[in-house]
Scaffold this active site. Structure first.
Site, PDB file in Angstrom:
ATOM      1  CE  LYS A   1       4.461  -4.602  10.143  1.00  0.00           C
ATOM      2  NZ  LYS A   1       3.071  -4.300  10.317  1.00  0.00           N
TER       3      LYS A   1
ATOM      4  CD  GLN B   1      -1.593  -8.852   4.650  1.00  0.00           C
ATOM      5  OE1 GLN B   1      -2.604  -7.797   4.508  1.00  0.00           O
ATOM      6  NE2 GLN B   1      -0.508  -8.364   4.288  1.00  0.00           N
TER       7      GLN B   1
ATOM      8  CG  HIS C   1       7.443  -2.303   1.999  1.00  0.00           C
ATOM      9  ND1 HIS C   1       7.273  -1.080   2.624  1.00  0.00           N
ATOM     10  CD2 HIS C   1       5.948  -2.772   1.977  1.00  0.00           C
ATOM     11  CE1 HIS C   1       5.930  -1.160   3.104  1.00  0.00           C
ATOM     12  NE2 HIS C   1       5.174  -2.288   2.741  1.00  0.00           N
TER      13      HIS C   1
ATOM     14  NE  ARG D   1      -1.703   0.274   9.964  1.00  0.00           N
ATOM     15  CZ  ARG D   1      -2.683   0.908   9.587  1.00  0.00           C
ATOM     16  NH1 ARG D   1      -3.149   1.837   9.986  1.00  0.00           N
ATOM     17  NH2 ARG D   1      -3.745   0.405   8.705  1.00  0.00           N
TER      18      ARG D   1
ATOM     19  CG  MET E   1      -1.926  -1.076   1.048  1.00  0.00           C
ATOM     20  SD  MET E   1      -3.496  -0.915   2.116  1.00  0.00           S
ATOM     21  CE  MET E   1      -2.872  -0.952   3.683  1.00  0.00           C
ATOM     22  N   GLY E   2       2.003   1.103  -0.486  1.00  0.00           N
ATOM     23  CA  GLY E   2       3.012   2.363  -0.595  1.00  0.00           C
ATOM     24  C   GLY E   2       3.598   2.679   0.768  1.00  0.00           C
TER      25      GLY E   2
HETATM   26  O1  PAF Z   1       0.123  -5.888   3.714  1.00  0.00           O
HETATM   27  C1  PAF Z   1      -0.533  -4.968   2.984  1.00  0.00           C
HETATM   28  O2  PAF Z   1       0.180  -3.630   2.680  1.00  0.00           O
HETATM   29  C2  PAF Z   1      -1.751  -5.225   2.513  1.00  0.00           C
HETATM   30  O3  PAF Z   1      -2.544  -5.693   3.324  1.00  0.00           O
HETATM   31  C3  PAF Z   1      -1.922  -5.459   1.075  1.00  0.00           C
HETATM   32  C4  PAF Z   1      -1.286  -7.184   0.990  1.00  0.00           C
HETATM   33  C5  PAF Z   1      -0.998  -4.941   0.157  1.00  0.00           C
HETATM   34  C6  PAF Z   1      -3.264  -5.457   0.313  1.00  0.00           C
HETATM   35  O4  PAF Z   1      -3.592  -4.349   0.257  1.00  0.00           O
END
Ligand code: PAF
Length: 299
Positions: A149, A153, A37, A187, A30-31
């Site tokens: 992390k 998810q 990342h 965040r 999500m940038g």
């Molecule tokens: O982990 C994230 O940044 C988001 O949940 C993802 C996997 C890009 C989905 O929007």
């Protein structure tokens, strides 16, 4: 490096890369990219010929509109970071590309989505699995890399990929940490300076639990009590959840730990007393590894 905004163009590019027998790794984001990342991009490069990064702040996974509005957006610098890290495509769709007018199809994983962040953020995982499915269909990757992390998810996405038969290898990338141990997260940028220095309570609580388990503690209740006490030491922190769960099924851990156990934490930080920073929720986790012989009353 190319920035692609339309799903159909990305699909065409995927088809031609695949036709050449080359492998694609996708890193969905999500940038607000940070070194965590970039390590996922490196993981992708080790497993595929091309790494593609998607940058899309997905509205359907935010259950709080203020959180969505306030989510950091740093597109220009993200693109530079992605380029420097060696990715070849940024997919930055406009919302209508992923959610056409009147879209009403959702992808939802069952029980794995329910506890932990699923309980505190109703609808969150439905939004994640729906958008990740759309990203998979757009990029047609061989491999997709997600950070560990976001432990739950990753588990939810693995299950979705298995259940829907996506022929995509789902890879988890290790959590990267700042020098003080705070897990890297987009965040973190939203914390005020005082809250940022208190954010170390998560890793301190994790280390405390690890030390207790290494010393023979097996009581889930005792471990969680210590975690709660540590979190309470930070004046701006309030615990969302601290739970011990099976790392595969995410079922609640037994009262006496008897094998690898996920310690999952989510903590809210309030803005600093002088008004700096926002209300920010951070998560972190560790799989605790109790050894064979638990502490007994005679030890
Ligand atoms: O982990 C994230 O940044 C988001 O949940 C993802 C996997 C890009 C989905 O929007």
């Amino acid at each position: 490096m190319e920035i692609i905004r339309k799903t159909a163009l990305l699909q065409a590019r995927a088809d031609s890369v695949r036709a050449e027998g080359r492998r694609i790794a996708l890193v969905p984001t999500m940038g607000a990219l940070h070194p965590g990342h970039l390590s996922l991009i490196a993981e992708g490069l080790a497993r595929a010929d091309e790494v593609w990064v998607s940058i899309f702040v997905n509205p359907t996974q935010f259950n709080d509109p203020e959180d969505f509005e306030g989510y950091p957006r740093t597109f220009e610098s993200d693109v530079e970071k992605v380029r420097a890290a060696g990715a070849t495509v940024v997919f930055a769709p406009t919302p209508d590309q992923l959610y056409p007018e009147g879209a009403e199809t959702w992808v939802e994983v069952g029980s794995l989505s329910e506890p932990l962040c699923g309980a505190s953020r109703p609808g969150h995982f439905r939004g994640v699995t729906t958008v990740v499915s759309k990203l998979f269909l757009a990029a047609k990757p061989h491999v997709a890399v997600f950070g560990e992390k976001d432990f739950q998810q990753l588990a939810v996405i693995r299950r979705m990929a298995r259940d829907l038969g996506f022929d995509i290898e789902i890879v988890g990338g290790a959590t990267l940490r700042e020098d003080d141990g705070v897990a890297m997260s987009s965040r973190n940028l939203r914390l005020g300076p005082a809250a940022r220095s208190q954010a170390t309570v998560l890793i301190r609580a994790i280390h405390g639990a690890e030390r207790a388990v290494a010393a023979g503690e097996r009581s889930a209740q005792a471990l969680l009590e210590d975690v709660r006490k540590t979190i309470e030491e930070a004046p701006q922190a309030s615990l969302d959840y601290a739970e011990l769960r099976d790392p595969d099924s995410l079922a609640e851990a037994p009262p006496q730990l008897d094998g690898p156990t996920l310690l999952a934490l989510a903590v809210h930080f309030s803005p600093d007393p002088d008004g700096q920073g926002a209300d920010v929720r951070l998560i972190d986790n560790r799989v605790l590894l109790p050894q064979a012989s638990p502490r007994t009353s005679t030890e």
